[in-house]
Design an enzyme around this catalytic site. Structure first.
Site, mmCIF file in Angstrom:
data_model
loop_
_atom_site.group_PDB
_atom_site.id
_atom_site.type_symbol
_atom_site.label_atom_id
_atom_site.label_comp_id
_atom_site.label_asym_id
_atom_site.label_seq_id
_atom_site.Cartn_x
_atom_site.Cartn_y
_atom_site.Cartn_z
ATOM 1 N N ILE A 19 48.112 74.114 -4.502
ATOM 2 C CA ILE A 19 47.291 74.517 -3.372
ATOM 3 C C ILE A 19 48.032 74.315 -2.065
ATOM 4 O O ILE A 19 47.983 75.160 -1.165
ATOM 5 C CB ILE A 19 45.956 73.748 -3.385
ATOM 6 C CG1 ILE A 19 45.095 74.222 -4.564
ATOM 7 C CG2 ILE A 19 45.200 73.920 -2.062
ATOM 8 C CD1 ILE A 19 43.879 73.356 -4.837
ATOM 9 N N LEU A 65 53.867 59.058 0.412
ATOM 10 C CA LEU A 65 52.662 58.874 1.206
ATOM 11 C C LEU A 65 51.873 57.611 0.868
ATOM 12 O O LEU A 65 51.002 57.208 1.641
ATOM 13 C CB LEU A 65 51.761 60.109 1.060
ATOM 14 C CG LEU A 65 52.350 61.400 1.646
ATOM 15 C CD1 LEU A 65 51.475 62.593 1.279
ATOM 16 C CD2 LEU A 65 52.519 61.307 3.148
ATOM 17 N N ASN A 95 44.687 63.481 -9.804
ATOM 18 C CA ASN A 95 43.584 63.143 -10.706
ATOM 19 C C ASN A 95 44.185 62.321 -11.847
ATOM 20 O O ASN A 95 44.648 62.856 -12.845
ATOM 21 C CB ASN A 95 42.922 64.411 -11.231
ATOM 22 C CG ASN A 95 41.613 64.110 -11.947
ATOM 23 O OD1 ASN A 95 41.361 62.986 -12.348
ATOM 24 N ND2 ASN A 95 40.784 65.121 -12.111
ATOM 25 N N LYS A 143 35.455 68.732 -6.277
ATOM 26 C CA LYS A 143 34.045 68.687 -6.696
ATOM 27 C C LYS A 143 33.711 67.424 -7.478
ATOM 28 O O LYS A 143 32.535 67.106 -7.660
ATOM 29 C CB LYS A 143 33.705 69.925 -7.533
ATOM 30 C CG LYS A 143 34.605 70.185 -8.735
ATOM 31 C CD LYS A 143 34.114 69.603 -10.014
ATOM 32 C CE LYS A 143 34.991 69.989 -11.187
ATOM 33 N NZ LYS A 143 34.644 69.287 -12.437
ATOM 34 N N GLN A 149 33.056 63.764 -13.254
ATOM 35 C CA GLN A 149 33.862 64.415 -14.295
ATOM 36 C C GLN A 149 33.925 63.566 -15.546
ATOM 37 O O GLN A 149 34.000 64.063 -16.654
ATOM 38 C CB GLN A 149 35.285 64.674 -13.768
ATOM 39 C CG GLN A 149 36.201 65.357 -14.773
ATOM 40 C CD GLN A 149 37.584 65.636 -14.189
ATOM 41 O OE1 GLN A 149 37.709 66.393 -13.241
ATOM 42 N NE2 GLN A 149 38.601 65.000 -14.751
ATOM 43 N N TYR A 155 39.767 58.821 -8.735
ATOM 44 C CA TYR A 155 39.878 60.135 -8.104
ATOM 45 C C TYR A 155 38.533 60.573 -7.524
ATOM 46 O O TYR A 155 38.469 61.105 -6.409
ATOM 47 C CB TYR A 155 40.373 61.148 -9.130
ATOM 48 C CG TYR A 155 40.708 62.503 -8.556
ATOM 49 C CD1 TYR A 155 41.737 62.662 -7.638
ATOM 50 C CD2 TYR A 155 40.002 63.636 -8.958
ATOM 51 C CE1 TYR A 155 42.046 63.911 -7.115
ATOM 52 C CE2 TYR A 155 40.311 64.893 -8.449
ATOM 53 C CZ TYR A 155 41.334 65.022 -7.534
ATOM 54 O OH TYR A 155 41.637 66.263 -7.028
ATOM 55 N N ALA A 186 36.966 73.345 -6.985
ATOM 56 C CA ALA A 186 36.437 73.042 -8.322
ATOM 57 C C ALA A 186 37.506 73.317 -9.377
ATOM 58 O O ALA A 186 38.266 72.439 -9.751
ATOM 59 C CB ALA A 186 35.171 73.847 -8.579
ATOM 60 N N GLU A 187 37.593 74.561 -9.835
ATOM 61 C CA GLU A 187 38.533 74.895 -10.904
ATOM 62 C C GLU A 187 39.560 75.906 -10.375
ATOM 63 O O GLU A 187 39.236 77.065 -10.145
ATOM 64 C CB GLU A 187 37.786 75.483 -12.106
ATOM 65 C CG GLU A 187 36.649 74.621 -12.627
ATOM 66 C CD GLU A 187 37.112 73.312 -13.247
ATOM 67 O OE1 GLU A 187 38.318 73.184 -13.551
ATOM 68 O OE2 GLU A 187 36.276 72.420 -13.425
#
Length: 262
Positions: A19, A65, A95, A143, A149, A155, A186-187
């Protein structure tokens, strides 16, 4: 639409892959100067080279970081080399599957350092420049903070923190006209997601089941779709939008579960 991003310096943590890279590429196409902040010099340099081949300017900055001093030095390096910061995209995270049942104190705190603490640190160190330029902050979140989850307490807690900080900073920074928003993912098929899906028994069957639960077109959200929203929120075309958690997820989180195709 001209997003008025030409020459704007935008830091993107984790900007070498997934992303983050999608956002970096979209920023470059809009005339901004994206700064890729990541721990691997080779990965950062590869993106810079790819953009240079297309005639776009960018900068790669190496930083671990999870180390506060690295966050500070990275911001100082950007200001030294480019002279300004107009926006920060907090994106990096992992995650890492630190669960309640099998985790422990050390792994949980490490998870928070991997996925939450540097969101605060990068914003803190960028703030003087953002105040000068009435800049923007965009947090990428998941999400998992809203839906859960299972097996990923660290996470999920980090993303809950990201969402809360988005609203908190939006309030605190009102006097400086600094807008703060979040994109909730989300996905989406990123390299991290691809690696995860391979660890699951019958990955193809599992992926088919996941996509069947995404209401809009029963498909994954693309990185480009997330990047499109990101550059809009960074730009002055969204000049009266702040404190928002915007779900770019094909309706995954909020639409009626009756829409699921079993």
């Amino acid at each position: 639409m001209n997003l008025n991003l030409k020459g704007k310096v935008v830091l993107v943590t984790g900007g070498a892959k997934g992303i983050g890279k999608g956002i970096v590429e979209m920023l470059a196409e809009e005339g901004a100067i994206p700064v890729i902040i990541g721990r691997k010099e080779k990965d950062n340099a590869l993106v810079v080279a790819e953009l240079a081949e297309k005639g776009f300017q960018s900068l790669g900055v190496v930083a671990e970081l999870t180390k506060p001093e690295d966050c500070k030095i990275a911001v100082e390096q950007v200001v030294s080399q480019l002279g300004r910061i107009d926006a920060l995209v907090n994106n990096a995270g992992l995650n890492d599957g630190v669960s309640l049942e099998d985790g422990d104190y050390d792994s949980f705190v490490k998870s928070l350092n991997n996925s939450l603490v540097h969101y605060y640190l990068m914003a803190h160190y960028c703030l003087p420049e953002l105040k000068k330029n009435k800049g923007t902050i965009l947090n990428i979140t998941s999400k998992t903070a809203e839906t859960g989850q299972g097996g990923t307490s660290g996470y999920a807690a980090s993303n809950g923190g990201r969402n809360a900080l988005t609203r908190e900073w939006a309030v605190e920074l009102l006097p400086y006209s600094i807008r703060v928003n979040a994109i909730v993912v989300a996905e989406s098929m990123t390299p991290q997601y691809e690696n995860w899906i391979k660890t699951i028994p019958n990955p193809e069957e599992t992926l088919k089941k996941i996509t069947s639960r995404i209401p809009l077109e029963n498909r994954m959200t693309t990185v480009e779709e997330i990047a499109n929203m990101a550059v809009f929120l960074i730009s002055d075309r969204s000049s009266h939008t702040t404190g928002q958690l915007i779900h770019v997820d094909g309706g995954y989180v909020h639409l009626d579960r009756a829409l699921i195709n079993d």
